[in-house]
Design a protein around this motif. Structure first.
Motif, short mmCIF file in Angstrom:
data_model
loop_
_atom_site.label_atom_id
_atom_site.label_comp_id
_atom_site.label_asym_id
_atom_site.label_seq_id
_atom_site.Cartn_x
_atom_site.Cartn_y
_atom_site.Cartn_z
N ASP A 1 -2.64 8.21 -8.04
CA ASP A 1 -2.14 6.91 -7.57
C ASP A 1 -2.69 6.71 -6.15
OD1 ASP A 1 -0.72 7.15 -9.90
OD2 ASP A 1 1.23 6.75 -9.01
N TRP A 2 -3.91 6.22 -6.07
CA TRP A 2 -4.65 6.22 -4.81
C TRP A 2 -4.00 5.38 -3.73
CZ3 TRP A 2 -7.99 9.88 -3.99
CH2 TRP A 2 -8.61 10.49 -5.08
N HIS A 3 -3.87 5.97 -2.54
CA HIS A 3 -3.37 5.29 -1.33
C HIS A 3 -1.97 4.70 -1.51
CE1 HIS A 3 -7.43 5.69 0.25
NE2 HIS A 3 -7.90 5.09 -0.83
N ILE A 4 -1.17 5.30 -2.37
CA ILE A 4 0.12 4.71 -2.69
C ILE A 4 1.10 4.81 -1.52
CG2 ILE A 4 1.04 6.81 -3.78
CD1 ILE A 4 1.61 3.19 -4.99
N ARG A 5 1.08 5.90 -0.79
CA ARG A 5 1.99 5.99 0.36
C ARG A 5 1.54 5.05 1.47
NH1 ARG A 5 2.10 10.47 3.03
NH2 ARG A 5 3.91 9.71 4.20
N ARG A 6 0.27 4.92 1.67
CA ARG A 6 -0.24 3.98 2.67
C ARG A 6 0.20 2.56 2.32
NH1 ARG A 6 -6.68 3.23 4.30
NH2 ARG A 6 -6.35 1.67 5.96
N ARG B 1 -6.03 -3.17 -8.75
CA ARG B 1 -6.81 -4.30 -8.25
C ARG B 1 -6.01 -5.13 -7.26
NH1 ARG B 1 -4.76 -6.01 -13.04
NH2 ARG B 1 -3.92 -8.13 -13.18
N ALA B 2 -4.69 -4.98 -7.27
CA ALA B 2 -3.84 -5.77 -6.37
C ALA B 2 -4.00 -5.34 -4.91
CB ALA B 2 -2.38 -5.66 -6.79
N TYR B 3 -4.52 -4.11 -4.69
CA TYR B 3 -4.66 -3.66 -3.30
C TYR B 3 -5.89 -2.80 -3.02
CZ TYR B 3 -2.76 0.98 -4.59
OH TYR B 3 -2.55 2.22 -5.15
N LEU B 4 -6.66 -2.51 -4.07
CA LEU B 4 -7.84 -1.65 -3.92
C LEU B 4 -9.07 -2.32 -4.51
CD1 LEU B 4 -6.38 1.81 -5.07
CD2 LEU B 4 -6.61 0.96 -2.72
N ASP C 1 -8.59 -1.84 0.22
CA ASP C 1 -9.06 -3.18 0.55
C ASP C 1 -8.04 -3.81 1.49
OD1 ASP C 1 -9.33 -6.08 0.44
OD2 ASP C 1 -10.72 -5.78 -1.21
N PRO C 2 -8.35 -3.90 2.78
CA PRO C 2 -7.34 -4.35 3.76
C PRO C 2 -6.73 -5.71 3.45
CG PRO C 2 -9.24 -3.39 4.88
CD PRO C 2 -9.62 -3.52 3.44
N ALA C 3 -7.55 -6.66 3.04
CA ALA C 3 -7.02 -8.01 2.80
C ALA C 3 -6.09 -8.02 1.58
CB ALA C 3 -8.17 -9.00 2.60
N ARG C 4 -6.56 -7.44 0.49
CA ARG C 4 -5.71 -7.40 -0.71
C ARG C 4 -4.43 -6.61 -0.44
NH1 ARG C 4 -9.61 -5.76 -5.76
NH2 ARG C 4 -11.52 -6.31 -4.66
N LEU D 1 -0.46 -7.80 -0.73
CA LEU D 1 0.49 -7.13 -1.61
C LEU D 1 1.65 -6.55 -0.80
CD1 LEU D 1 1.37 -6.14 -4.36
CD2 LEU D 1 -0.10 -4.13 -4.05
N ARG D 2 1.36 -5.99 0.36
CA ARG D 2 2.43 -5.44 1.19
C ARG D 2 3.46 -6.51 1.55
NH1 ARG D 2 2.32 -0.97 4.27
NH2 ARG D 2 2.62 -2.10 6.22
N THR D 3 3.02 -7.72 1.75
CA THR D 3 3.96 -8.81 2.01
C THR D 3 4.92 -8.98 0.84
OG1 THR D 3 2.39 -9.98 3.43
CG2 THR D 3 4.14 -11.29 2.44
N ASP D 4 4.39 -8.93 -0.36
CA ASP D 4 5.23 -9.07 -1.55
C ASP D 4 6.12 -7.84 -1.75
OD1 ASP D 4 4.10 -11.53 -2.03
OD2 ASP D 4 2.58 -10.74 -3.40
#
Length: 262
Positions: A43-48, A219-222, A236-239, A243-246
């Motif tokens: 689950d790549w970068h999930i804690r970030r 795809r929602a964040y990577l 992917d910083p923008a994506r 998603l972090r906002t949601d």
């Protein structure tokens, strides 16, 4: 245990991360065909992704799911009978590719005792600690997965996949609030992902413990494009920020429910 981490908060929300680790202990490495292949279903970068979104207790492991899957039934029973899945100590990828060299196999009992049991003892301890302070506690199990895994499901996954085992693991008010907080993103409740062992084991609404799983399509964040060449998806910083906002809104809904505000 250097591989197991608990960051405590006093709010009635627990975030669990069973599949974000990438460590494979040195004694196990020779048995694998490829370390990269063993890490492919991380689950790549999930804690970030979730870092700083809510005041919550976090429980996570650095150990790869290829060593032990902390979200599987410790008995080895399938969570999805009759469907393709991976086991407590996976021997193949989600795509069905073998992880181990011929003649090699994991010692499932030893790994269960060494990793699965302590991870869940930590979660249980935090539930008990917070339940003593709050009438309700929400356990939110954090996951992500490739958007396309044809062996497991047809077509592209919705971005947000919520699991409550058909409503058994939490009050409907919680799942309704989470679904509403997904906003315009594609989402589904209890589709292919109905919640893993963590959600099903701890979710006992009648005792004040409500559990929910969030499986996010990567795809929602990577950037998933490296996957086509056998690589790993990239942040992917923008994506991710969108998603972090949601997710911040979703976790706020979880806390509102736990505090009896919805």
């Amino acid at each position: 245990m250097s591989w197991l981490h608990v960051a405590r908060a006093e709010t009635p929300l627990i975030l669990a991360f069973p599949h974000g680790g990438t460590d494979i202990p040195a004694q196990y490495l020779p048995a694998y065909r490829s370390r990269d292949r063993a890490l492919f279903d991380t689950d790549w970068h999930i804690r970030r992704l979730y870092d700083g979104l809510a005041e919550a207790t976090c429980v996570w492991t650095d150990v790869s799911r290829a060593v032990i899957d902390g979200n599987r039934d410790p008995s080895g029973a399938s969570l999805y009978p009759g469907q393709a899945t991976t086991g407590l100590c996976p021997t193949e990828t989600f795509d069905g590719e073998p992880l181990y060299r011929d003649g090699e196999a994991p010692d499932v009992e030893a790994r269960r005792d060494a990793y699965h049991a302590p991870y869940h003892a930590a979660i249980a301890q935090e539930i008990a600690r917070l339940r003593a302070r709050h009438d309700r506690v929400v356990v939110y199990d954090c996951h992500s997965i490739r958007s396309l895994v044809p062996r497991l499901f047809a077509g592209e996954l919705p971005e947000l996949n919520i699991g409550t085992n058909g409503g058994a693991t939490c009050d409907a008010a919680l799942s309704d609030a989470v679904m509403a907080a997904c906003g315009d993103r594609s989402s589904v409740l209890d589709g292919r992902f109905r919640g893993g062992w963590t959600t099903r084991h701890y979710g006992r609404p009648e005792t004040g413990v409500h559990a929910i799983q969030m499986e996010t399509a990567m795809r929602a964040y990577l950037d998933e494009s490296p996957l086509a060449d056998g690589g790993f998806p990239l942040w992917d910083p923008a994506r991710a920020e969108d998603l972090r906002t949601d997710l911040r809104r979703i976790l706020a809904a979880c806390l509102d429910f736990a505090k009896g505000q919805i």
